[in-house]
Enzyme design. Sequence first.
Site, short mmCIF file in Angstrom:
data_model
loop_
_atom_site.label_atom_id
_atom_site.label_comp_id
_atom_site.label_asym_id
_atom_site.label_seq_id
_atom_site.Cartn_x
_atom_site.Cartn_y
_atom_site.Cartn_z
N THR A 19 0.83 -1.20 0.00
CA THR A 19 0.00 0.00 0.00
C THR A 19 0.87 1.25 0.00
O THR A 19 0.66 2.19 -0.78
CB THR A 19 -0.94 0.01 1.22
OG1 THR A 19 -1.80 -1.12 1.17
CG2 THR A 19 -1.77 1.28 1.25
N LYS A 39 9.90 -5.64 -6.57
CA LYS A 39 9.72 -6.52 -5.41
C LYS A 39 10.57 -7.74 -5.70
O LYS A 39 10.11 -8.69 -6.35
CB LYS A 39 8.25 -6.89 -5.20
CG LYS A 39 8.02 -7.62 -3.87
CD LYS A 39 6.55 -7.80 -3.57
CE LYS A 39 6.34 -8.58 -2.27
NZ LYS A 39 6.67 -7.77 -1.07
N GLU A 117 10.43 -2.85 -2.77
CA GLU A 117 9.66 -3.35 -1.64
C GLU A 117 10.23 -4.67 -1.15
O GLU A 117 10.38 -5.62 -1.93
CB GLU A 117 8.19 -3.54 -2.01
CG GLU A 117 7.35 -4.01 -0.84
CD GLU A 117 5.94 -4.40 -1.22
OE1 GLU A 117 5.40 -5.35 -0.60
OE2 GLU A 117 5.36 -3.78 -2.13
N PRO A 206 -5.23 5.96 7.03
CA PRO A 206 -6.41 5.39 7.67
C PRO A 206 -6.65 3.98 7.13
O PRO A 206 -5.96 3.53 6.21
CB PRO A 206 -7.53 6.34 7.24
CG PRO A 206 -7.08 6.87 5.92
CD PRO A 206 -5.58 6.98 6.02
#
Length: 228
Positions: A19, A39, A117, A206
């Site tokens: 994310t 990745k 990542e 959030p």
Amino acid sequence: MTRLSCFITGTDTEIGKTTVSCAIIRALVKKGLQVAAMKPVAAGAFESDGALHNEDVDALTKASNMSLPLSLTTPYLLKTPIAPHLSAELDQVVIDNHHIVSCYRAIRDQADAVIVEGVGGFCVPFTDCTDSAELAVQLALPVILVVGMKLGCINHALLTAEAVRSRGLKLAGWVANTIDPRMPFCDENIHTLEARLNAPKLGTLPYLESFADADTFLDLHRLTDWSL
């Protein structure tokens, strides 16, 4: 070194590294940069249209504005969704950090920014004698830490930050990611981390159902050792 490259790690698995990586990629793409996503190791592949896919890898690819071969962006796409050294053993492959670094350099030469990542937590094993932390050292990139906000996150975050710095790497920033919307005293936990991590907080995400607008919650200008 590409001046906007960074290594994304996390306090655990399933805490939002993808994310945050996608959010950073989208923010840089909006600035008009050519941004590559990498990745290097992904465990948990499925077959679709005659090719292997991974949800995280697909999300990173979609966020990026560069088309690069999977053999470069994810040189180790493993089938079983377990710890990478175990998944690699099942696939009868050996994860070679030097090969990953070579792939990174090939990507770096084509991009304005490379977002790398990691897999799992910072010290997850790759083989009997190598791990993700060693890869981060070999890449020599500033590190961004994703903290999954849940019970125990303070200890996990502080230990990860200590592991990053003990290896001579720069903790350039961190992101608080709300993975448990019912977490009690979430704000108080974030304030504690702000006081103790000694690195800029790049934002608080959030609880999100998708990656779509995560970049709007980040402030990349707070990154240290990163010129925008």
